[in-house]
Design a protein around this motif. Structure first.
Motif, mmCIF file in Angstrom:
data_model
loop_
_atom_site.group_PDB
_atom_site.id
_atom_site.type_symbol
_atom_site.label_atom_id
_atom_site.label_comp_id
_atom_site.label_asym_id
_atom_site.label_seq_id
_atom_site.Cartn_x
_atom_site.Cartn_y
_atom_site.Cartn_z
ATOM 1 N N SER A 1 12.886 45.211 19.646
ATOM 2 C CA SER A 1 11.667 45.825 20.178
ATOM 3 C C SER A 1 11.722 47.347 20.123
ATOM 4 O O SER A 1 10.700 48.021 20.290
ATOM 5 N N LEU A 2 12.913 47.905 19.874
ATOM 6 C CA LEU A 2 13.046 49.359 19.753
ATOM 7 C C LEU A 2 12.719 49.859 18.353
ATOM 8 O O LEU A 2 12.704 51.076 18.114
ATOM 9 N N THR A 3 12.478 48.943 17.420
ATOM 10 C CA THR A 3 12.202 49.351 16.047
ATOM 11 C C THR A 3 10.723 49.686 15.875
ATOM 12 O O THR A 3 9.876 49.287 16.677
ATOM 13 N N GLY A 4 10.431 50.429 14.832
ATOM 14 C CA GLY A 4 9.057 50.793 14.541
ATOM 15 C C GLY A 4 8.810 52.285 14.729
ATOM 16 O O GLY A 4 9.589 52.996 15.373
ATOM 17 N N THR A 5 7.710 52.748 14.178
ATOM 18 C CA THR A 5 7.428 54.185 14.183
ATOM 19 C C THR A 5 7.077 54.726 15.562
ATOM 20 O O THR A 5 7.125 55.941 15.771
ATOM 21 N N ASP A 6 6.727 53.865 16.508
ATOM 22 C CA ASP A 6 6.331 54.352 17.828
ATOM 23 C C ASP A 6 7.511 54.694 18.723
ATOM 24 O O ASP A 6 7.331 55.309 19.780
ATOM 25 N N THR A 7 8.713 54.292 18.333
ATOM 26 C CA THR A 7 9.909 54.566 19.140
ATOM 27 C C THR A 7 10.821 55.514 18.370
ATOM 28 O O THR A 7 11.166 55.247 17.217
ATOM 29 N N LEU B 1 13.671 53.597 13.772
ATOM 30 C CA LEU B 1 14.291 52.584 12.925
ATOM 31 C C LEU B 1 13.196 51.714 12.318
ATOM 32 O O LEU B 1 12.442 51.054 13.040
ATOM 33 N N LEU B 2 13.106 51.728 10.996
ATOM 34 C CA LEU B 2 12.066 50.999 10.287
ATOM 35 C C LEU B 2 12.633 49.747 9.645
ATOM 36 O O LEU B 2 13.674 49.794 8.980
ATOM 37 N N LEU B 3 11.923 48.640 9.832
ATOM 38 C CA LEU B 3 12.269 47.368 9.206
ATOM 39 C C LEU B 3 11.032 46.893 8.446
ATOM 40 O O LEU B 3 10.242 46.107 8.964
ATOM 41 N N PRO B 4 10.822 47.381 7.220
ATOM 42 C CA PRO B 4 9.564 47.096 6.509
ATOM 43 C C PRO B 4 9.265 45.613 6.366
ATOM 44 O O PRO B 4 8.098 45.214 6.330
ATOM 45 N N ALA C 1 -0.193 49.809 10.637
ATOM 46 C CA ALA C 1 0.536 50.179 11.849
ATOM 47 C C ALA C 1 0.024 49.422 13.075
ATOM 48 O O ALA C 1 0.820 48.938 13.893
ATOM 49 N N LYS C 2 -1.293 49.287 13.217
ATOM 50 C CA LYS C 2 -1.839 48.606 14.391
ATOM 51 C C LYS C 2 -1.480 47.133 14.390
ATOM 52 O O LYS C 2 -1.150 46.561 15.444
ATOM 53 N N THR C 3 -1.541 46.508 13.214
ATOM 54 C CA THR C 3 -1.177 45.090 13.152
ATOM 55 C C THR C 3 0.303 44.912 13.445
ATOM 56 O O THR C 3 0.710 43.972 14.152
ATOM 57 N N ARG C 4 1.136 45.806 12.920
ATOM 58 C CA ARG C 4 2.576 45.723 13.203
ATOM 59 C C ARG C 4 2.830 45.825 14.709
ATOM 60 O O ARG C 4 3.636 45.066 15.258
ATOM 61 N N ASN C 5 2.175 46.771 15.356
ATOM 62 C CA ASN C 5 2.376 46.926 16.801
ATOM 63 C C ASN C 5 1.936 45.678 17.560
ATOM 64 O O ASN C 5 2.612 45.232 18.503
ATOM 65 N N ALA C 6 0.802 45.111 17.146
ATOM 66 C CA ALA C 6 0.314 43.904 17.808
ATOM 67 C C ALA C 6 1.272 42.735 17.594
ATOM 68 O O ALA C 6 1.536 41.948 18.513
ATOM 69 N N VAL C 7 1.793 42.610 16.384
ATOM 70 C CA VAL C 7 2.760 41.544 16.088
ATOM 71 C C VAL C 7 3.993 41.701 16.967
ATOM 72 O O VAL C 7 4.498 40.727 17.559
ATOM 73 N N GLN C 8 4.479 42.919 17.071
ATOM 74 C CA GLN C 8 5.683 43.151 17.872
ATOM 75 C C GLN C 8 5.457 42.791 19.341
ATOM 76 O O GLN C 8 6.334 42.207 19.998
ATOM 77 N N GLU C 9 4.279 43.109 19.839
ATOM 78 C CA GLU C 9 3.975 42.790 21.241
ATOM 79 C C GLU C 9 3.935 41.284 21.481
ATOM 80 O O GLU C 9 4.497 40.791 22.473
ATOM 81 N N VAL C 10 3.280 40.541 20.591
ATOM 82 C CA VAL C 10 3.193 39.098 20.823
ATOM 83 C C VAL C 10 4.533 38.419 20.540
ATOM 84 O O VAL C 10 4.838 37.390 21.148
ATOM 85 N N GLN C 11 5.336 38.972 19.647
ATOM 86 C CA GLN C 11 6.684 38.428 19.457
ATOM 87 C C GLN C 11 7.468 38.519 20.756
ATOM 88 O O GLN C 11 8.186 37.576 21.124
ATOM 89 N N GLN C 12 7.349 39.643 21.453
ATOM 90 C CA GLN C 12 8.029 39.784 22.733
ATOM 91 C C GLN C 12 7.492 38.782 23.744
ATOM 92 O O GLN C 12 8.274 38.162 24.499
#
Length: 386
Positions: free
Chosen positions: A241-247, A274-277, A357-368
């Motif tokens: 959850s720490l990965t991505g451009t927002d952190t 930390l980016l995980l494309p 970016a918005k879809t990635r953030n949404a995916v990360q949130e629902v994964q959590q």
């Protein structure tokens, strides 16, 4: 598909409609607004005399499916051995210009070579759309008039200087001009005469184009002499959850979590994301502050990460470790995922089948929420769970 400036100020109110409506009335509105900006109305009418709507521009604007491809597919398609070899030749051919750029702007040769390669294949493919037609078409279209309308007045100023022929100037469908594809406003602000002939010729002079591109990168916030992207290895136990451009965390924190450079040392004293494309099982990169500047040149995560990675390759980095990413989604599946995320109250931007970016953030949130590894990589399993 590429926009050179993404944080443009909104155009001032025009006397007529700012977009849409009858095209002749739209042009009249441009003349009236130009007059309020201090331009001569007769000169403006002469500038706009050949302007026409170009339906092929709108078709290109709507057709950007290339960004639906995942990072590995896209990067392998555009970073060819031939492009890397040509980049090495161009570096040697223009070494004096690159040395000047590093001294004056602190921009690595690899960064400009990557943009030069991906934008126009080192100047070979600069686009054959009439630039004025492209700008007026996109400004008249009501999808993004605030981006393109100011460019018309910038092109008018270039015309008044004798540096823009509305009938013959050509470039990309979105109005960018030259070897590194710059919009008229950026040419006004950052155009540089690199070859000393008294002109800024971005279409024919590599020295002018490269120096202008470096000036634009600096104006967008480039930090001299700092890295931009570095491939790393990551432990399986990482908090995804720490990965991505927002952190963004200090390098020391990433090292404490087991993140290590694949080659060479990490750059101490900087923060990085930390980016995980393609998720935790694909390639991994630390993105330093200069990586943000790439997004000012283009907003596609896939394009930006590819450009930044190619820049490291051109400076000697090895081919990435592709890993073994989990299967991704087809464009149709991605659209369905976006609709389902929207139904859960998530902001995914446009439902366009592109993992932005918005879809990635949404995916990360629902994964959590679902107790899944929150690496922002959507899979068929995630789609089924939603």
């Amino acid at each position: 598909m590429r926009l050179a400036a993404l944080l443009l100020a909104l155009a001032g109110p025009a006397a007529a409609q700012t977009c849409g409506g009858p095209f002749p009335a739209f042009l009249d509105g441009l003349v009236q607004e130009a007059t309020t900006k201090g331009h001569d109305s007769a000169t403006t009418r002469a500038f706009l005399a050949t302007a026409n709507q170009d339906q092929s521009v709108l078709a290109a604007d709507r057709r950007q499916g290339i960004f639906q491809r995942p990072f590995l597919d896209f990067s392998r398609a555009v970073i060819s051995a031939g492009r890397l070899q040509n980049g090495a030749r161009q570096y040697e051919r223009h070494r004096a210009t690159f040395d000047r750029i590093e001294q004056d702007f602190g921009v690595s040769p690899g960064v400009l070579l990557a943009f030069w390669a991906l934008e126009t294949d080192y100047g070979a493919v600069q686009g054959d759309f009439n630039t004025l037609d492209a700008l007026v078409t996109l400004a008249h279209d009501c999808r993004r008039p605030e981006l393109f309308r100011p460019q018309i007045f910038a092109a008018l100023e270039l015309y008044e200087r004798g540096d823009f022929d509305p009938a013959t100037t050509t470039g990309a469908w979105a109005g960018e001009i030259g070897m590194v594809q710059m919009l008229p406003e950026d040419i006004l602000e950052n155009g540089r005469d690199g070859d000393g002939d008294g002109k800024v010729s971005l279409k024919t002079s590599p020295q002018d184009a490269l120096l202008s591109g470096a000036a634009m990168l600096r104006s967008l916030g480039w930090r001299a002499g700092e890295p931009w992207l570095q491939e790393v290895t990551v432990p399986d136990t990482l908090d995804w959850s720490l990965t991505g451009t927002d952190t963004r965390l200090p390098i020391a924190d990433w090292q404490a979590m087991g993140v290590a450079a694949r080659t060479g040392p990490l750059t101490d004293g900087l923060d990085a994301s930390l980016l995980l494309p393609q998720g935790r099982n694909g390639p991994a990169f630390l993105a330093y502050p200069n990586f943000d500047v790439f997004f000012e040149w283009n907003q596609s995560f896939t394009y930006v990460t590819t450009a930044a990675y190619m820049a490291t390759r051109l400076m000697g980095a090895p081919v990435y470790d592709a890993g073994n990413p989990d299967p991704g989604l087809s464009p149709d599946q991605m659209e369905e995922l976006q609709r389902r995320l929207q139904a859960r109250g998530r902001d995914v931007g446009d439902v366009d089948g592109i993992l932005g970016a918005k879809t990635r953030n949404a995916v990360q949130e629902v994964q959590q929420e679902l107790g899944l590894p929150a690496d922002a990589w959507p899979t068929p399993d995630l789609l089924n769970r939603l």
